[in-house]
Design a protein around this motif. Structure first.
Motif, mmCIF file in Angstrom:
data_model
loop_
_atom_site.group_PDB
_atom_site.id
_atom_site.type_symbol
_atom_site.label_atom_id
_atom_site.label_comp_id
_atom_site.label_asym_id
_atom_site.label_seq_id
_atom_site.Cartn_x
_atom_site.Cartn_y
_atom_site.Cartn_z
ATOM 1 N N VAL A 178 -1.419 31.708 31.307
ATOM 2 C CA VAL A 178 -2.131 31.403 32.556
ATOM 3 C C VAL A 178 -1.596 32.272 33.692
ATOM 4 N N GLY A 179 -0.273 32.491 33.713
ATOM 5 C CA GLY A 179 0.313 33.309 34.772
ATOM 6 C C GLY A 179 -0.153 34.751 34.728
ATOM 7 N N VAL A 180 -0.247 35.327 33.527
ATOM 8 C CA VAL A 180 -0.646 36.738 33.401
ATOM 9 C C VAL A 180 -2.092 36.942 33.852
ATOM 10 N N ILE A 181 -2.985 36.061 33.399
ATOM 11 C CA ILE A 181 -4.387 36.262 33.792
ATOM 12 C C ILE A 181 -4.585 35.948 35.276
ATOM 13 N N ASN A 182 -3.820 34.980 35.812
ATOM 14 C CA ASN A 182 -3.896 34.707 37.245
ATOM 15 C C ASN A 182 -3.240 35.806 38.068
ATOM 16 N N CYS A 183 -2.310 36.529 37.466
ATOM 17 C CA CYS A 183 -1.704 37.668 38.154
ATOM 18 C C CYS A 183 -2.783 38.672 38.543
ATOM 19 N N PHE A 184 -3.736 38.877 37.657
ATOM 20 C CA PHE A 184 -4.867 39.746 37.968
ATOM 21 C C PHE A 184 -5.828 39.078 38.946
ATOM 22 N N ALA A 187 -4.656 38.736 42.647
ATOM 23 C CA ALA A 187 -4.640 40.011 43.368
ATOM 24 C C ALA A 187 -6.053 40.558 43.583
ATOM 25 N N ALA A 188 -6.935 40.332 42.610
ATOM 26 C CA ALA A 188 -8.293 40.876 42.715
ATOM 27 C C ALA A 188 -9.194 40.013 43.588
ATOM 28 N N PHE A 189 -9.008 38.689 43.505
ATOM 29 C CA PHE A 189 -9.850 37.761 44.264
ATOM 30 C C PHE A 189 -8.939 36.774 45.005
ATOM 31 N N PRO A 190 -8.522 37.078 46.225
ATOM 32 C CA PRO A 190 -7.557 36.235 46.952
ATOM 33 C C PRO A 190 -7.983 34.775 47.073
ATOM 34 N N ILE A 264 -6.021 39.156 27.347
ATOM 35 C CA ILE A 264 -7.058 39.452 28.348
ATOM 36 C C ILE A 264 -6.416 39.852 29.672
ATOM 37 N N GLY A 265 -5.378 39.117 30.084
ATOM 38 C CA GLY A 265 -4.722 39.422 31.354
ATOM 39 C C GLY A 265 -4.085 40.801 31.366
ATOM 40 N N ILE A 266 -3.374 41.148 30.299
ATOM 41 C CA ILE A 266 -2.729 42.463 30.238
ATOM 42 C C ILE A 266 -3.772 43.574 30.197
ATOM 43 N N HIS A 273 -4.529 47.863 37.498
ATOM 44 C CA HIS A 273 -3.299 47.622 38.247
ATOM 45 C C HIS A 273 -3.101 48.597 39.402
ATOM 46 N N ARG A 274 -3.540 49.855 39.251
ATOM 47 C CA ARG A 274 -3.389 50.818 40.350
ATOM 48 C C ARG A 274 -4.277 50.420 41.539
ATOM 49 N N ASP A 275 -5.483 49.956 41.262
ATOM 50 C CA ASP A 275 -6.352 49.504 42.350
ATOM 51 C C ASP A 275 -5.765 48.296 43.055
ATOM 52 N N LEU A 276 -5.146 47.394 42.280
ATOM 53 C CA LEU A 276 -4.568 46.183 42.869
ATOM 54 C C LEU A 276 -3.358 46.526 43.719
ATOM 55 N N GLN A 277 -2.553 47.494 43.265
ATOM 56 C CA GLN A 277 -1.369 47.884 44.025
ATOM 57 C C GLN A 277 -1.739 48.528 45.347
#
Length: 279
Positions: A178-184, A187-190, A264-266, A273-277
């Motif tokens: 849950v943490g990995v997919i929420n990590c995306f 960051a993508a959808f505040p 899915i998250g990874i 990840h570059r766009d999110l950073q």
């Protein structure tokens, strides 16, 4: 005309050493980055408080211990066994592991954007560092609380280390997924972070912390079964109560859901990840 002899290749000087393959250099760099990020987590977690990292352990231990005492006074007779404190702890601690792991990992990129700007640090380093740090913290919290209850109270339970380890691993796996997919998603959808906070509030009641899955009506069991935390809590209670069968528990289901979410998250983080950073 005779062919000239090929020039002899000069032996490598011992002082020069042999060049390591690129993947080995990257592995060592990642290990150093992960180690540095773990130390950073230890320094920044309650870093301004007296005691520093010790508060990361003392705070949840104190909070859970206080809740255990309060609920023990209100609920003298637990649904199984004779001691409400151990009944509550076997339900709440797995839930606490999931919430702590998923919450911390989900903010790995958001809280490490400055460090991720360096080429030597990747988002995987941040994810792994937070996973290791919080896993160690949660294991210490569980050990202190379970040991304290078993030493200070008559619980009439028979803790089985293998089953406890399996339940803890299940909680870790689901929390990481849950943490990995929420990590995306965070960051993508505040706005998703606020939505997720609302969605997870009923989990405290829907994870069989205060009641037994077997005591619920068949209609409720049909839906509750799909909550992985029900299986995690059930496995933990099976490991403490020898008479509890808990045949509904399916570790395979929990690990399958967890690994799917991690994959899915990874995949999403690798792609974006570059766009999110840079956002």
């Amino acid at each position: 005309m005779a062919n000239a002899p090929l020039p002899q290749r000069r032996a490598a000087s011992p002082d020069q050493g042999e060049l390591r393959p690129v993947h080995q250099q990257r592995s060592f760099a990642s290990l150093r980055s992960i180690g540095a990020l773990i130390l950073r987590e230890m320094a920044t977690t309650n870093g301004r408080s007296a005691g520093g990292y010790l508060w990361a352990i003392a705070e949840p231990v104190g909070g859970i211990a206080l809740l255990t005492i309060i609920f023990s006074m209100g609920f003298r007779s637990p649904p199984i066994g004779t001691n409400f404190a151990i009944f509550y702890a076997t339900g709440f601690l797995p839930f606490s592991i999931f919430m702590a792991m998923s919450g911390r990992i989900s903010r790995s990129i958001m809280n490490s954007k400055a460090l991720l700007a360096y080429p030597a640090v990747t988002f995987m380093d941040a994810l792994i560092a937070r996973t290791i740090f919080n896993a160690i913290t949660q294991i210490l919290v569980c050990y202190i609380l379970f040991s304290g209850i078993l030493l200070l109270m008559e619980t009439r339970t028979d803790p089985q280390f293998e089953g406890i380890a399996l339940a803890t691993l299940m909680a870790f796996a689901f929390g990481i997924g849950v943490g990995v997919i929420n990590c995306f998603l965070f960051a993508a959808f505040p706005s998703w972070e606020n939505i997720w906070s609302i969605l997870t509030r009923p989990l405290f009641l829907l994870s069989c912390i205060f009641f037994m899955f077997d005591d619920m009506p068949a209609v409720a069991q049909k839906y509750l079964w799909y909550n992985p935390l029900v299986h995690v809590v059930g496995q933990m209670r099976k490991s403490f109560y020898p008479s509890y069968i808990g045949d509904y528990v399916s570790p395979i289901y929990v690990f399958a859901v967890s690994l799917t979410l991690i994959a899915i998250g990874i995949a999403l983080l690798i792609r974006y990840h570059r766009d999110l950073q840079n956002s």
